[in-house]
Design an enzyme around this catalytic site. Structure first.
Site, PDB file in Angstrom:
ATOM      1  N   VAL A  12      11.788  -1.358   4.775  1.00 27.15           N
ATOM      2  CA  VAL A  12      11.735  -2.490   3.855  1.00 27.15           C
ATOM      3  C   VAL A  12      10.851  -2.061   2.695  1.00 27.15           C
ATOM      4  O   VAL A  12      10.089  -1.102   2.800  1.00 27.15           O
ATOM      5  CB  VAL A  12      11.196  -3.788   4.526  1.00 27.15           C
ATOM      6  N   SER A  13      10.947  -2.777   1.579  1.00 28.49           N
ATOM      7  CA  SER A  13      10.277  -2.339   0.358  1.00 28.49           C
ATOM      8  C   SER A  13       8.798  -2.673   0.271  1.00 28.49           C
ATOM      9  O   SER A  13       8.082  -2.077  -0.508  1.00 28.49           O
ATOM     10  CB  SER A  13      10.986  -2.931  -0.864  1.00 28.49           C
ATOM     11  N   SER A  14       8.326  -3.634   1.059  1.00 25.65           N
ATOM     12  CA  SER A  14       6.912  -3.983   0.967  1.00 25.65           C
ATOM     13  C   SER A  14       6.366  -4.416   2.320  1.00 25.65           C
ATOM     14  O   SER A  14       7.113  -4.757   3.230  1.00 25.65           O
ATOM     15  CB  SER A  14       6.696  -5.104  -0.050  1.00 25.65           C
ATOM     16  N   GLN A  17       7.464  -7.793   3.795  1.00 22.45           N
ATOM     17  CA  GLN A  17       8.819  -7.988   4.290  1.00 22.45           C
ATOM     18  C   GLN A  17       8.915  -7.689   5.777  1.00 22.45           C
ATOM     19  O   GLN A  17       8.136  -6.920   6.328  1.00 22.45           O
ATOM     20  CB  GLN A  17       9.798  -7.111   3.499  1.00 22.45           C
TER      21      GLN A  17
END
Length: 187
Positions: A12-14, A17
């Site tokens: 996931v990007s962060s 998340q």
């Protein structure tokens, strides 16, 4: 050689998340979970996964955009895995790439779908920039809310805590503490 493994790569990007929706019903022997943007090619869990997999293993990824941000990186990673004798499966796109066969149609689909995903992302970022500019022009865009309580930082510094210890206490960078101190002195 031991048993072949099914290895999951989840990204996931962060940090905020959640990875729970990816590969829900996929059995796996090992998983590598990353909470970092794919634009960063220095992803520790991706590197660890690439080092871990052995000939005969299968890497399972929820979708192509979870493995790479752009077509070039996607093709390179898949080729690296295939060269090691590792198969790759993308669940969302229902595509599989095996090391022992070269399926021309799958290779075409990988390139095309990777390019479409990259194009969609670029369009989304363009629309986002346009929306931010329009909101700024109307005076409605304020940026994201501060995640650091500057008053607590200043109180710790005023109480004699060093910049480094203040940063460690709040889990932020030393430069962030310095910036807050500088900003408080300017006001």
């Amino acid at each position: 050689m031991g048993k072949y493994q099914t290895v999951a790569y989840i990204r996931v990007s962060s940090v905020q998340q959640n990875t729970d929706r990816q590969l829900v019903d996929v059995e796996r022997d090992k998983e590598f979970i990353e909470k970092v943007s794919a634009k960063d090619t220095e992803r520790p869990q991706l590197k660890a996964m690439l080092e871990h997999v052995r000939e005969g293993d299968t890497v399972v990824v929820h979708s192509m955009d979870r493995l790479a941000r752009n077509t070039k990186d996607l093709l390179e990673i898949v080729e690296t895995l295939k060269a090691k004798g590792v198969s790759v499966k993308f669940i969302k796109e229902n595509l599989a790439f095996t090391a022992d066969t070269d399926n021309s149609m799958n290779n075409l689909l990988l390139t095309m779908l990777g390019a479409v995903a990259q194009f969609e992302r670029e369009l989304m970022l363009e629309r986002q920039r346009e929306g931010i500019e329009a909101a700024k022009a109307k005076g409605k865009f304020k940026g994201r809310k501060a995640t650091i309580d500057s008053d607590l930082i200043i109180a710790d510094i005023a109480g004699g805590l060093s910049v480094r210890r203040t940063a460690a206490k709040h889990g932020i960078a030393v430069s962030s503490v310095s910036r807050i101190i500088k900003k408080s002195k300017a006001t």
